[in-house]
Scaffold this motif. Structure first.
Motif, short mmCIF file in Angstrom:
data_model
loop_
_atom_site.label_atom_id
_atom_site.label_comp_id
_atom_site.label_asym_id
_atom_site.label_seq_id
_atom_site.Cartn_x
_atom_site.Cartn_y
_atom_site.Cartn_z
N CYS A 1 -49.37 47.05 -78.31
CA CYS A 1 -50.25 48.34 -76.66
C CYS A 1 -48.68 49.14 -76.36
O CYS A 1 -48.40 48.45 -76.27
N VAL A 2 -49.55 50.63 -75.91
CA VAL A 2 -48.13 51.32 -75.70
C VAL A 2 -47.85 50.51 -73.85
O VAL A 2 -46.66 50.87 -74.21
N THR A 3 -48.82 50.35 -73.36
CA THR A 3 -48.33 49.45 -72.41
C THR A 3 -49.57 48.53 -71.96
O THR A 3 -50.14 48.51 -72.99
N PRO A 4 -48.68 47.10 -71.38
CA PRO A 4 -49.43 46.25 -71.48
C PRO A 4 -51.73 46.15 -70.88
O PRO A 4 -52.07 45.44 -71.04
N SER A 5 -51.55 47.94 -70.27
CA SER A 5 -52.87 48.20 -69.98
C SER A 5 -54.03 49.54 -70.73
O SER A 5 -54.49 50.04 -70.22
N SER A 6 -53.13 49.52 -71.85
CA SER A 6 -53.27 50.55 -73.00
C SER A 6 -53.80 50.85 -74.48
O SER A 6 -52.41 51.12 -75.17
N PRO A 7 -54.77 49.82 -74.33
CA PRO A 7 -55.23 49.64 -76.10
C PRO A 7 -55.29 50.75 -76.86
O PRO A 7 -55.43 50.84 -77.78
N GLY A 8 -55.58 51.94 -76.55
CA GLY A 8 -55.37 52.77 -76.93
C GLY A 8 -57.14 53.49 -77.61
O GLY A 8 -57.64 52.56 -76.66
N PRO A 9 -57.29 54.07 -77.67
CA PRO A 9 -59.05 54.27 -77.98
C PRO A 9 -60.02 53.96 -78.61
O PRO A 9 -61.31 53.72 -78.62
N ILE A 10 -59.52 53.15 -79.91
CA ILE A 10 -60.32 51.89 -80.29
C ILE A 10 -60.55 50.48 -80.49
O ILE A 10 -61.82 50.35 -79.61
N ALA A 11 -59.11 49.68 -79.56
CA ALA A 11 -59.18 48.53 -79.40
C ALA A 11 -59.40 48.99 -77.69
O ALA A 11 -59.97 49.23 -77.21
N LEU A 12 -60.04 47.47 -77.21
CA LEU A 12 -60.98 46.97 -76.39
C LEU A 12 -60.01 46.61 -75.01
O LEU A 12 -60.00 46.81 -73.99
N ARG A 13 -58.71 46.00 -75.41
CA ARG A 13 -58.13 45.05 -74.19
C ARG A 13 -56.29 45.54 -75.12
O ARG A 13 -56.27 45.84 -76.45
N CYS A 14 -55.91 44.32 -73.96
CA CYS A 14 -54.25 44.08 -74.87
C CYS A 14 -53.90 42.56 -74.46
O CYS A 14 -54.83 42.14 -73.42
N ALA A 15 -53.25 41.55 -75.45
CA ALA A 15 -53.44 40.74 -75.33
C ALA A 15 -51.66 40.47 -75.53
O ALA A 15 -51.11 40.67 -76.74
N ARG A 16 -51.09 39.45 -74.70
CA ARG A 16 -49.82 39.21 -74.66
C ARG A 16 -49.75 37.64 -75.84
O ARG A 16 -50.53 37.06 -75.95
N TYR A 17 -48.75 37.93 -76.87
CA TYR A 17 -47.53 37.61 -77.99
C TYR A 17 -46.51 37.38 -78.18
O TYR A 17 -45.70 38.23 -77.71
N PRO A 18 -46.70 36.11 -78.34
CA PRO A 18 -44.30 36.14 -78.93
C PRO A 18 -44.98 36.73 -79.88
O PRO A 18 -45.33 36.86 -81.08
N THR A 19 -43.68 37.66 -80.48
CA THR A 19 -43.37 38.28 -81.51
C THR A 19 -41.45 38.08 -82.23
O THR A 19 -41.09 37.40 -80.71
N THR A 20 -41.56 38.31 -82.95
CA THR A 20 -39.87 38.73 -83.39
C THR A 20 -39.68 40.34 -83.30
O THR A 20 -40.17 41.00 -83.93
N GLU A 21 -38.28 40.67 -82.35
CA GLU A 21 -37.95 41.93 -82.73
C GLU A 21 -36.83 41.96 -83.37
O GLU A 21 -36.00 41.12 -83.04
#
Length: 185
Positions: A83-103
């Motif tokens: 997501c662009v921000t935690p509350s911005s899923p974009g025009p197709i996605a329904l919501r944003c979900a928090r997950y661990p990842t590696t950068e």
């Protein structure tokens, strides 16, 4: 049926049995089953957005671990889109979900928590992939070389992933599983 409209073009995507995709990921022979489920959607995305189907399938394999990752099973996110921000899923996605990842930027690679897009269906995840790659300035350099799957993923990878080996991993999957066959008309 899912209808994907692009300007005057209308592409019909056959309905995908979400349970079949999940079950394919959990059984032996899951690679072949996942490719069989993902290929028709990737071909529809190719028809709508002119993105190599081989790259679409290979990226979905890599990003979703053959549809077995928690992100793909729980959120139907097969491309690791954040997501662009935690509350911005974009025009197709329904919501944003928090997950661990590696950068890996900044180096060295390190664990972080990030917000990822959550979709209603695998179809929506693939459709968002086509939309994002063809509308984001981040991937504009890839569009002129889309007839060459290797060059396309190399251009996409520069902005898509922080893993410096990302393009090579996608190309290896395309070669190992003969995914270029989905680029044929």
């Amino acid at each position: 049926m899912i209808h994907i409209g692009l300007a005057a073009a209308l592409v019909v995507v056959p309905p995908i049995d979400q349970g079949a995709v999940r079950d394919a990921a959990l059984t032996s022979g899951f690679q072949e089953a996942y490719v069989g489920a993902a290929a028709p959607i990737a071909r529809a995305i190719h028809a709508a957005y002119d993105i190599p189907a081989s790259v679409t399938v290979a990226q979905s394999i890599l990003e979703s671990n053959w549809g077995r990752s928690k992100l793909s099973t729980a959120e139907r996110n097969h491309f690791g889109f954040k997501c662009v921000t935690p509350s911005s899923p974009g025009p197709i996605a329904l919501r944003c979900a928090r997950y661990p990842t590696t950068e890996c930027i900044p180096a060295p690679c390190h664990p972080v928590d990030a917000y990822f897009r959550s979709y209603a269906s695998i179809d929506d995840s693939f459709r968002d992939y086509g939309r994002l790659l063809t509308t984001s300035p981040n991937y504009a350099a890839a569009l002129p070389v889309r007839a060459d799957p290797d060059a396309f993923i190399r251009a996409v990878a520069k902005k898509y992933a922080t893993d410096p080996e990302y393009a090579n991993k996608v190309i290896r999957l395309m070669n190992l599983y003969g995914l270029r066959r989905f680029d044929a008309a």
